[in-house]
Design an enzyme around this catalytic site. Structure first.
Site, PDB file in Angstrom:
ATOM      1  CG  ASP A   1     -37.579  25.368  44.231  1.00 18.91           C
ATOM      2  OD1 ASP A   1     -37.436  24.867  45.373  1.00 18.91           O
ATOM      3  OD2 ASP A   1     -37.744  24.687  43.213  1.00 18.91           O
ATOM      4  N   GLY A   2     -34.912  26.270  45.700  1.00 17.48           N
ATOM      5  CA  GLY A   2     -33.510  25.899  45.623  1.00 17.48           C
ATOM      6  C   GLY A   2     -33.384  24.509  45.039  1.00 17.48           C
ATOM      7  CD  GLU A  21     -35.809  25.053  48.758  1.00 20.29           C
ATOM      8  OE1 GLU A  21     -36.445  26.109  48.613  1.00 20.29           O
ATOM      9  OE2 GLU A  21     -36.088  24.019  48.120  1.00 20.29           O
ATOM     10  CG  ASP A  23     -40.344  23.748  46.857  1.00 15.33           C
ATOM     11  OD1 ASP A  23     -39.379  24.196  47.496  1.00 15.33           O
ATOM     12  OD2 ASP A  23     -40.228  23.299  45.702  1.00 15.33           O
ATOM     13  CG  HIS A  25     -40.902  19.187  41.813  1.00  8.05           C
ATOM     14  ND1 HIS A  25     -40.012  19.687  40.887  1.00  8.05           N
ATOM     15  CD2 HIS A  25     -40.212  19.125  42.976  1.00  8.05           C
ATOM     16  CE1 HIS A  25     -38.848  19.893  41.460  1.00  8.05           C
ATOM     17  NE2 HIS A  25     -38.943  19.575  42.722  1.00  8.05           N
ATOM     18  CG  ASP A  61     -37.654  22.948  39.985  1.00  8.32           C
ATOM     19  OD1 ASP A  61     -36.893  22.642  40.926  1.00  8.32           O
ATOM     20  OD2 ASP A  61     -37.809  22.232  38.978  1.00  8.32           O
TER      21      ASP A  61
END
Length: 145
Positions: A9-10, A47, A69, A123, A133
């Site tokens: 994740d970024g 990302e 994501d 999320h 995250d």
């Protein structure tokens, strides 16, 4: 070939702005967390950096399920955009593409490993995506000016 599961994740505050990335790598019950950040970057760069950093951490060619994501990444890989950009000299039909340096790195790593990119809703209730995250946000906050 070893089978590895990776979540990435970024995160970015502003676009561009300070950003961070996080990754969780899992192999046979072992888990490794990675993270990092930059002072001035974009969400998409974070990302991509997350996926690149996770794949670079592998010591030998592996069979990888990489969960992200980022539809930017999964669409580029799974819809063939990356292969098209590569054939066109790292350009898009409409002209210049964004982040060619990172896409080139990711492309080289994909050639080294057998990687399946899987989109996961961000999320939500995915434990490992949520952990990525958290790592990305912590790294982002550490890179604020």
């Amino acid at each position: 070939m070893k089978k590895v599961t990776i979540y990435t994740d970024g995160a970015c505050s502003g676009n561009p702005g300070p950003g961070g990335w996080g990754a969780v790598l899992m192999y046979e019950g072992a888990k490794k967390e990675l993270s990092g950040g930059e002072r001035a970057t974009t969400n998409n760069r974070m990302e991509l950096t997350s996926a690149i950093s996770a794949l670079e951490a592998l010591r030998e060619p592996c069979e990888v399920e990489l969960y992200t994501d980022s539809q930017y990444i999964t669409n580029a890989i799974n819809k063939g955009w990356l292969a098209s950009w590569q054939r066109m000299g790292w350009k898009r039909k409409s002209g210049e593409m964004k982040n060619p340096d990172l896409w080139q790195k990711l492309s080289a790593l994909i050639a080294k490993h057998a990687v399946t990119f899987i989109w996961v809703k961000g999320h939500s209730d995915n434990e490992y995506n949520n952990r990525c995250d958290e790592l990305a946000v912590e790294a982002r906050e550490a890179h604020r000016i």
